[in-house]
Write a protein that holds these residues in place. Structure first.
Motif, PDB file in Angstrom:
ATOM      1  N   GLN A  83       0.756  -1.275   0.005  1.00  0.00           N
ATOM      2  CA  GLN A  83       0.102  -0.094  -0.020  1.00  0.00           C
ATOM      3  C   GLN A  83       0.897   1.084   0.180  1.00  0.00           C
ATOM      4  O   GLN A  83       0.525   2.195  -0.654  1.00  0.00           O
ATOM      5  CB  GLN A  83      -0.823  -0.003   1.136  1.00  0.00           C
ATOM      6  CG  GLN A  83      -1.912   1.162   1.296  1.00  0.00           C
ATOM      7  CD  GLN A  83      -2.763   1.185   2.348  1.00  0.00           C
ATOM      8  OE1 GLN A  83      -2.742   0.438   3.329  1.00  0.00           O
ATOM      9  NE2 GLN A  83      -3.558   2.360   2.656  1.00  0.00           N
ATOM     10  N   LYS A  86       2.611   1.548  -3.398  1.00  0.00           N
ATOM     11  CA  LYS A  86       1.668   2.075  -4.537  1.00  0.00           C
ATOM     12  C   LYS A  86       1.343   3.381  -4.474  1.00  0.00           C
ATOM     13  O   LYS A  86       0.997   4.226  -5.409  1.00  0.00           O
ATOM     14  CB  LYS A  86       0.455   0.974  -4.386  1.00  0.00           C
ATOM     15  CG  LYS A  86      -0.147   0.686  -5.838  1.00  0.00           C
ATOM     16  CD  LYS A  86       0.565   0.405  -6.893  1.00  0.00           C
ATOM     17  CE  LYS A  86      -0.312   0.121  -8.220  1.00  0.00           C
ATOM     18  NZ  LYS A  86       0.608   0.023  -9.467  1.00  0.00           N
ATOM     19  N   ASP A 108      -3.318 -10.805  -5.737  1.00  0.00           N
ATOM     20  CA  ASP A 108      -4.101 -10.381  -6.583  1.00  0.00           C
ATOM     21  C   ASP A 108      -5.350  -9.389  -6.114  1.00  0.00           C
ATOM     22  O   ASP A 108      -5.578  -8.320  -6.497  1.00  0.00           O
ATOM     23  CB  ASP A 108      -4.796 -11.539  -7.170  1.00  0.00           C
ATOM     24  CG  ASP A 108      -5.810 -11.451  -8.375  1.00  0.00           C
ATOM     25  OD1 ASP A 108      -5.316 -10.571  -9.312  1.00  0.00           O
ATOM     26  OD2 ASP A 108      -6.974 -11.639  -8.448  1.00  0.00           O
ATOM     27  N   GLU A 109      -5.778  -9.821  -4.927  1.00  0.00           N
ATOM     28  CA  GLU A 109      -6.685  -8.846  -4.174  1.00  0.00           C
ATOM     29  C   GLU A 109      -6.194  -7.654  -3.576  1.00  0.00           C
ATOM     30  O   GLU A 109      -6.739  -6.667  -3.534  1.00  0.00           O
ATOM     31  CB  GLU A 109      -7.275  -9.550  -2.843  1.00  0.00           C
ATOM     32  CG  GLU A 109      -8.074 -10.916  -3.234  1.00  0.00           C
ATOM     33  CD  GLU A 109      -8.675 -11.706  -2.014  1.00  0.00           C
ATOM     34  OE1 GLU A 109      -8.077 -11.488  -1.342  1.00  0.00           O
ATOM     35  OE2 GLU A 109      -9.485 -12.585  -2.299  1.00  0.00           O
ATOM     36  N   GLY A 111      -4.010  -6.127  -5.272  1.00  0.00           N
ATOM     37  CA  GLY A 111      -3.972  -5.176  -6.538  1.00  0.00           C
ATOM     38  C   GLY A 111      -2.595  -5.147  -7.210  1.00  0.00           C
ATOM     39  O   GLY A 111      -2.349  -4.045  -8.141  1.00  0.00           O
ATOM     40  N   ASP A 113      -0.015  -5.737 -10.256  1.00  0.00           N
ATOM     41  CA  ASP A 113      -0.203  -6.000 -11.463  1.00  0.00           C
ATOM     42  C   ASP A 113      -0.104  -7.334 -12.262  1.00  0.00           C
ATOM     43  O   ASP A 113      -0.614  -7.717 -13.576  1.00  0.00           O
ATOM     44  CB  ASP A 113       0.453  -4.790 -12.323  1.00  0.00           C
ATOM     45  CG  ASP A 113       0.304  -3.488 -12.022  1.00  0.00           C
ATOM     46  OD1 ASP A 113      -0.925  -2.767 -12.202  1.00  0.00           O
ATOM     47  OD2 ASP A 113       1.121  -2.850 -10.951  1.00  0.00           O
ATOM     48  N   HIS A 148      -5.581 -10.970 -12.375  1.00  0.00           N
ATOM     49  CA  HIS A 148      -4.204 -10.303 -12.970  1.00  0.00           C
ATOM     50  C   HIS A 148      -3.488 -11.419 -13.618  1.00  0.00           C
ATOM     51  O   HIS A 148      -3.505 -12.553 -13.310  1.00  0.00           O
ATOM     52  CB  HIS A 148      -3.545  -9.620 -11.713  1.00  0.00           C
ATOM     53  CG  HIS A 148      -4.179  -8.261 -11.346  1.00  0.00           C
ATOM     54  ND1 HIS A 148      -5.055  -8.556 -10.356  1.00  0.00           N
ATOM     55  CD2 HIS A 148      -4.189  -7.189 -11.842  1.00  0.00           C
ATOM     56  CE1 HIS A 148      -5.343  -7.294  -9.829  1.00  0.00           C
ATOM     57  NE2 HIS A 148      -4.852  -6.601 -10.795  1.00  0.00           N
TER      58      HIS A 148
END
Length: 196
Positions: A83, A86, A108-109, A111, A113, A148
């Motif tokens: 987090q 990102k 994946d959850e 986020g 890529d 993803h």
């Protein structure tokens, strides 16, 4: 250069120094990492913000981060670390280096890529797993459960394995030691010859 001449479509490389030289030599996309060990920590692939900052100096197209449940520096969870990364670099692409189906789903959850099978068989929680077991069962499971793109990596050490993971639906494949470590290639020949 040899990898590009051989038909590679990208390079995964360690350290900003190597990435800088690679980018001067070839125009292929780079997955960048920094391997660094910290005391009391099992994570060594881009483990802290220090390594992220180093990589951002050379701007690889993708940065790979250990997204396993292994112990991280200062007890920071992969959730909090990703987090923070990102938020600071919202336009940078990130790859999750995972070792289990559960870690891949979690990444994946979060986020990431790209979801990678990089660490299957290389962590405490995955030491009993082999990427190719039961016709790449773990990869097939991950492909079914994540949104993803999945990058197959980790013990993909023959052309046949590389072809198979792509047939199964992997977005791409990373071949590491089988190409980049001449000492291991030589050792495999020497060991076979010693059986004479």
């Amino acid at each position: 250069l040899a990898a590009k001449q051989g038909g590679a479509f990208g390079i995964r490389a360690n350290t900003k120094e190597d990435i800088s030289e690679i980018k001067k030599t070839v125009d292929l996309p780079v997955i960048g990492i920094v391997k660094r060990n910290y005391e009391g920590c099992d994570v060594y692939i881009t483990p802290t913000m220090k390594e992220i900052e180093e990589l951002m100096e050379v701007k690889p197209e993708i940065i790979a981060i250990d997204a396993t449940v292994s112990s991280r520096p200062k007890g920071v969870s992969v959730d909090d670390f990703f987090q923070k990364v990102k938020e600071k670099y919202p336009n940078q692409l990130f790859m999750a280096d995972c070792s289990t189906v559960e870690e891949a789903i979690h990444a994946d959850e979060l986020g990431f890529d790209f979801i990678g099978t990089t660490l299957v068989g290389y962590t405490k929680q995955s030491s009993h797993l082999k990427i190719e077991k039961n016709n790449f069962e773990i990869l097939r499971e991950i492909l079914k459960k994540v949104k993803h793109p999945v990058i197959a990596e980790g013990n993909i050490n023959t052309p046949q394995k590389a072809k198979r993971v792509l047939e199964l639906g992997a977005y791409s494949v990373v071949v590491g030691s089988a190409i980049t470590r001449p000492q291991l290639i030589t050792k495999s020949f020497a060991q076979e010859i010693e059986t004479l």
